[in-house]
Design a protein around this motif. Structure first.
Motif, PDB file in Angstrom:
ATOM      1  N   PRO A 566      35.043   4.452  -1.965  1.00 16.54           N
ATOM      2  CA  PRO A 566      35.731   3.419  -1.193  1.00 16.54           C
ATOM      3  C   PRO A 566      37.236   3.532  -1.379  1.00 16.54           C
ATOM      4  O   PRO A 566      37.714   4.112  -2.354  1.00 16.54           O
ATOM      5  N   SER A 567      37.977   2.987  -0.439  1.00 16.86           N
ATOM      6  CA  SER A 567      39.431   3.110  -0.509  1.00 16.86           C
ATOM      7  C   SER A 567      40.000   2.383  -1.714  1.00 16.86           C
ATOM      8  O   SER A 567      40.990   2.818  -2.300  1.00 16.86           O
ATOM      9  N   TYR A 568      39.381   1.266  -2.105  1.00 13.05           N
ATOM     10  CA  TYR A 568      39.831   0.530  -3.295  1.00 13.05           C
ATOM     11  C   TYR A 568      38.912   0.907  -4.443  1.00 13.05           C
ATOM     12  O   TYR A 568      37.762   0.469  -4.512  1.00 13.05           O
ATOM     13  N   CYS A 569      39.410   1.740  -5.351  1.00 12.57           N
ATOM     14  CA  CYS A 569      38.571   2.259  -6.431  1.00 12.57           C
ATOM     15  C   CYS A 569      39.446   2.603  -7.639  1.00 12.57           C
ATOM     16  O   CYS A 569      39.634   3.776  -7.977  1.00 12.57           O
ATOM     17  N   PRO A 570      40.009   1.593  -8.311  1.00  6.47           N
ATOM     18  CA  PRO A 570      40.911   1.866  -9.430  1.00  6.47           C
ATOM     19  C   PRO A 570      40.236   2.464 -10.651  1.00  6.47           C
ATOM     20  O   PRO A 570      40.910   3.010 -11.522  1.00  6.47           O
ATOM     21  N   LYS A 571      38.924   2.352 -10.758  1.00  5.94           N
ATOM     22  CA  LYS A 571      38.160   2.964 -11.837  1.00  5.94           C
ATOM     23  C   LYS A 571      37.002   3.729 -11.234  1.00  5.94           C
ATOM     24  O   LYS A 571      36.468   3.333 -10.204  1.00  5.94           O
ATOM     25  N   PRO A 572      36.581   4.832 -11.874  1.00  7.07           N
ATOM     26  CA  PRO A 572      37.102   5.460 -13.082  1.00  7.07           C
ATOM     27  C   PRO A 572      38.444   6.125 -12.838  1.00  7.07           C
ATOM     28  O   PRO A 572      38.929   6.155 -11.705  1.00  7.07           O
ATOM     29  N   HIS A 573      39.002   6.683 -13.898  1.00  2.49           N
ATOM     30  CA  HIS A 573      40.386   7.149 -13.831  1.00  2.49           C
ATOM     31  C   HIS A 573      40.598   8.257 -12.807  1.00  2.49           C
ATOM     32  O   HIS A 573      41.675   8.390 -12.245  1.00  2.49           O
ATOM     33  N   THR A 574      39.558   9.049 -12.532  1.00  2.34           N
ATOM     34  CA  THR A 574      39.722  10.167 -11.612  1.00  2.34           C
ATOM     35  C   THR A 574      39.825   9.733 -10.155  1.00  2.34           C
ATOM     36  O   THR A 574      40.356  10.481  -9.329  1.00  2.34           O
ATOM     37  N   ALA A 575      39.306   8.565  -9.807  1.00  4.53           N
ATOM     38  CA  ALA A 575      39.189   8.196  -8.401  1.00  4.53           C
ATOM     39  C   ALA A 575      40.539   8.140  -7.703  1.00  4.53           C
ATOM     40  O   ALA A 575      40.646   8.499  -6.525  1.00  4.53           O
ATOM     41  N   TRP A 576      41.555   7.675  -8.406  1.00  7.24           N
ATOM     42  CA  TRP A 576      42.877   7.577  -7.800  1.00  7.24           C
ATOM     43  C   TRP A 576      43.851   8.603  -8.379  1.00  7.24           C
ATOM     44  O   TRP A 576      45.054   8.400  -8.378  1.00  7.24           O
ATOM     45  N   GLY A 577      43.330   9.730  -8.854  1.00  6.80           N
ATOM     46  CA  GLY A 577      44.221  10.805  -9.238  1.00  6.80           C
ATOM     47  C   GLY A 577      44.957  11.326  -8.013  1.00  6.80           C
ATOM     48  O   GLY A 577      44.486  11.187  -6.882  1.00  6.80           O
ATOM     49  N   PHE A 578      46.125  11.891  -8.235  1.00  9.48           N
ATOM     50  CA  PHE A 578      46.849  12.457  -7.092  1.00  9.48           C
ATOM     51  C   PHE A 578      47.337  13.864  -7.406  1.00  9.48           C
ATOM     52  O   PHE A 578      47.464  14.267  -8.554  1.00  9.48           O
ATOM     53  N   LYS A 579      47.575  14.629  -6.358  1.00  9.56           N
ATOM     54  CA  LYS A 579      48.302  15.884  -6.424  1.00  9.56           C
ATOM     55  C   LYS A 579      49.620  15.680  -5.682  1.00  9.56           C
ATOM     56  O   LYS A 579      49.733  14.776  -4.845  1.00  9.56           O
ATOM     57  N   SER A 580      50.599  16.524  -5.947  1.00  8.63           N
ATOM     58  CA  SER A 580      51.956  16.278  -5.456  1.00  8.63           C
ATOM     59  C   SER A 580      52.404  17.340  -4.457  1.00  8.63           C
ATOM     60  O   SER A 580      52.188  18.537  -4.655  1.00  8.63           O
TER      61      SER A 580
END
Length: 757
Positions: A566-580
């Motif tokens: 889902p778009s709102y998924c602050p956990k687990p830590h990987t869900a909102w990881g980013f690349k730059s």
């Protein structure tokens, strides 16, 4: 094996130490030192909750209030810690939780800790870091107020004449009353300021001389190197390299502390009258909203506390060589509670916030997990309860784009400008997926690809060599990699490559990641036009599951897989990881997995980081960070579609291959749980299929590319069949496909079993 148990008790100092240990975990592991993950990601709070006595705030808020829940947690912590030690076979085990020093007042609790650790080793040493008592009290008092303390420092000052501080302070600790938010370690006097008794009490359980006292600021502490600091605390001799400098955070204003106390008292009385409880998160938010600036509490006004323990500390310093305390604060006028500033009245704020309190407050009985979740392990069930009380439960109500409706296809890309856009990546056994990935990113505006390979058996290297011959990519052999990971070795080498030096924009992504530009015509030009001032764009992961696809098919990945997190998924830590995706202006001296690092002097005001919606997040990301928070999340302009699993058979091959970055970690069922999302659907990237197919068709006209692509496909199908014929992989395959989890259950399972979360 030696076990060092770091018990704080100063929470802020413990946090500084834990950050160093966490950052150096891999290096320590290579030196025979295990900083355990299983009791908690950084602060080992699960270890504390497993053995604490009366219900404390932490256990209550995390769903372990009942004796059965705690007993199950204790068994789980013991088993997981034993497994972690058995796998690592360390010479030294380090455990750290400041709550062990602040919130384990009884002999029985410390005995439970010893019994939990005894099967691992009988060589257990207790490490405590202390400061001047007045300074420690000032910091602890502020922390207690943020947890709901209602009494002022008159509580501690009233104990100055007591013959036994430890006993007198514990006498102020009432019975816990979770329904009213009353917990002894929050409301009671700070007993552990008596460092002599702290040492004696722990020695009584772990043996004479087992406890070592140290100061907070040791030689080499958090400076250029953490080696000296860890050597002093844990007898660790080998060098582990540099660590980021750190310092204690600035103290809050004395006026705000008074506001917090008065507000806590009024709120406590209101909740008691209504027979309700308030989630700790809401409580803290309300206290934050009444924050005011001003001078902090001066520890010199508590000089009587310092004087009370001065003789004991002098004697302790003789017995503990590592105990180097700073001078006591200069005595000031005796403490008087500060005025709350600006005519503050707690009852008026309480009335103004009343509707929010009523909305958040609930009867004190902890909610039972939904019936369909009761098949989960005990730890995951507790996480389901915790998620229900917090703002961390996943949902799909973030963002403006309709992700389930196919949008009009993108028109052919037209390139604006002559800047060079480069992707640098690392690959190992990825032959069936390379041409799609390369074609896709060429079609949205990337010019060059610098790809490093190592250990390939499936034709990956040969396919990339042919792309190199055709001028479509530059291939580098990375088989001679050294250091912690082949990926980081490659990224370090890439900085010297002409294609990187001459690039205007650079992205480091993997072959299972696709840059999904969700604005304009879907090209890099559209993205740059939407964020014209950005030098760094954080492209947040959207994790895609296997979506019921079990076998490897020769079809585009972006077409096959539609179900995702889902778009709102602050956990687990990987869900909102980013690349730059970053402009190559010389601002950073290093490229790491998720981002450029080492901000160069003079560029502090020249970088602007934006999130995937184009909103400024420079303050949060300019120097560190690899994942978004609820404050910085955004997908409106761009997201990074991450197909970490692809099909179930592809997952088996990936599991057998291992990782490019964390080569010391396996990919097992926990990885599947963390990555196999199915609760949402996002097909926005499929607008790009016409572009992709056109470019793929052009690439496959080359006979050598076609041959190596087909070879890779056949190799992966054969490897999947081979793996499914082995008991270990057959069991993993069956376990993975049998899991049917809701999004909330998936988060709960990940938090319970993924120690990085």
């Amino acid at each position: 094996m030696k076990i060092f148990v770091h018990i704080g008790p100063d929470a802020q100092a413990a946090d500084r130490l834990q950050r160093v240990l966490d950052a150096k975990r891999a290096q320590l592991r290579g030196k025979g030192v295990l900083y355990a993950r299983s009791p908690g990601a950084r602060n080992h709070s699960r270890l504390f909750m497993a053995i604490s006595g009366p219900v404390d705030a932490l256990r209550f808020n995390r769903g372990y209030a009942g004796p059965d829940q705690q007993a199950a947690l204790r068994a789980e912590v013991a088993a997981q810690l034993a497994q972690e030690v058995a796998a690592a076979q360390p010479d030294t085990l380090i455990l750290s939780a400041h709550q062990l020093g602040t919130s384990l007042p009884s002999h029985a609790e410390r005995v439970r800790l010893r019994e939990l650790l005894a099967p691992l080793s009988d060589d257990i040493r207790i490490i405590a870091q202390i400061d001047d008592p007045a300074r420690m009290l000032a910091r602890r008092y502020a922390a207690q107020l943020l947890e709901g303390r209602t009494s002022s420092l008159d509580l501690e000052l009233g104990l100055l004449s007591a013959s036994n501080w430890w006993q007198a302070a514990l006498a102020s600790h009432g019975a816990p009353d979770p329904a009213r938010g009353q917990f002894p370690d929050v409301q009671g006097a700070v007993y552990w300021l008596d460092s002599a008794q702290l040492c004696a009490q722990w020695d009584a359980v772990f043996g004479d001389g087992a406890t070592r006292l140290h100061g907070l600021d040791l030689p080499g502490l958090y400076g250029e190197s953490a080696t000296e600091h860890l050597r002093i605390l844990f007898d660790i001799a080998p060098s582990i390299g540099k660590a980021e400098p750190a310092r204690l955070p600035d103290p809050p204003s004395a006026a705000w502390l008074t506001r917090c106390r008065l507000f806590n008292d009024a709120l406590m009385r209101l909740l008691a009258q209504r027979g309700e409880s308030l989630p700790r998160r809401t409580w803290r938010r309300l206290l934050t909203e009444i924050k005011t600036s001003g001078a902090p509490l001066d520890p010199g006004s508590l000089s009587a506390i310092s004087a009370r323990f001065a003789k004991d500390l002098h004697q302790l310093a003789q017995a503990h060589p590592g105990l180097r305390l700073p001078a006591a604060p200069e005595p000031q006028a005796p403490w008087v509670e500060a005025k709350p500033d600006k005519g503050f009245r707690a009852t008026q704020y309480l009335m103004a916030m009343g509707w929010r309190i009523s909305q958040a407050a609930a009867p004190p009985k902890p909610p039972a997990p939904p019936a369909e979740t009761r098949h989960l392990p005990t730890e995951a069930l507790a996480q389901v309860i915790r998620l229900g009380r917090s703002g961390l439960a996943p949902h799909n109500r973030l963002g403006d784009i309709d992700e389930q409706t196919a949008q009009p296809a993108f028109t052919p890309a037209t390139r604006q400008g002559a800047d060079r856009r480069v992707i640098v990546g690392c690959m190992k056994n990825e032959a069936p997926y390379i041409l799609e990935w390369l074609a896709y990113h060429r079609s949205i505006g990337f010019d060059d690809f610098l790809i490093y390979t190592n250990g390939c058996e499936d034709g990956t290297a040969e396919l990339l060599h042919r792309l190199d011959q055709l001028g479509l990519a530059q291939h580098r052999d990375n088989n001679g990699w050294q250091g912690k990971s082949p990926q980081q070795h490659a990224l370090d080498a890439a900085l010297r490559e002409p294609v990187m030096i001459g690039a205007d924009w650079i992205a480091h992504i993997d072959v299972d990641e696709f840059i999904n530009i969700r604005c304009g015509n879907g090209t890099l030009d559209d993205l740059f036009a939407a964020a014209p001032d950005a030098t760094n764009i954080a492209m947040t992961w959207r994790l895609f599951g296997h979506g019921g696809v079990t076998q490897l098919h020769d079809r585009p990945v972006i077409e096959q897989f539609e179900t995702c997190a889902p778009s709102y998924c602050p956990k687990p830590h990987t869900a909102w990881g980013f690349k730059s995706l970053f402009r190559n202006i010389g601002a950073y001296g290093k490229i790491s997995c998720h981002r450029p690092n080492k901000l160069m002097q003079g560029f502090e005001d020249k970088v602007k980081w934006v999130n995937g919606s184009g909103r400024d997040m420079t303050a949060e990301a300019s120097r560190h960070g690899w994942r978004n928070s609820r404050k910085t999340i955004g997908y409106d302009l761009v997201q990074l579609n991450h197909y970490a699993l692809r099909s179930a058979e592809s997952f088996l091959v990936k599991r057998q291959r291992g990782r490019a970055l964390h080569v010391d970690r396996t990919i097992g069922l926990n990885y599947w749980i963390r990555m196999d999302w199915s609760g949402a659907r996002d097909i926005s990237i499929q607008r790009n299929l016409p572009r992709l197919r056109a470019e793929m068709s052009r690439l496959l006209q080359d006979p050598a590319l076609r041959r190596w692509h087909d070879h890779g496909l056949a190799w992966h199908r054969a490897k999947a069949a081979e793996l499914r014929a082995t008991p270990e992989f057959a069991e993993l395959y069956d376990q993975a496909l049998s899991l049917k989890l809701t999004d909330t259950e998936r988060v709960a399972q990940s938090l319970a079993h993924d120690m990085e979360s």
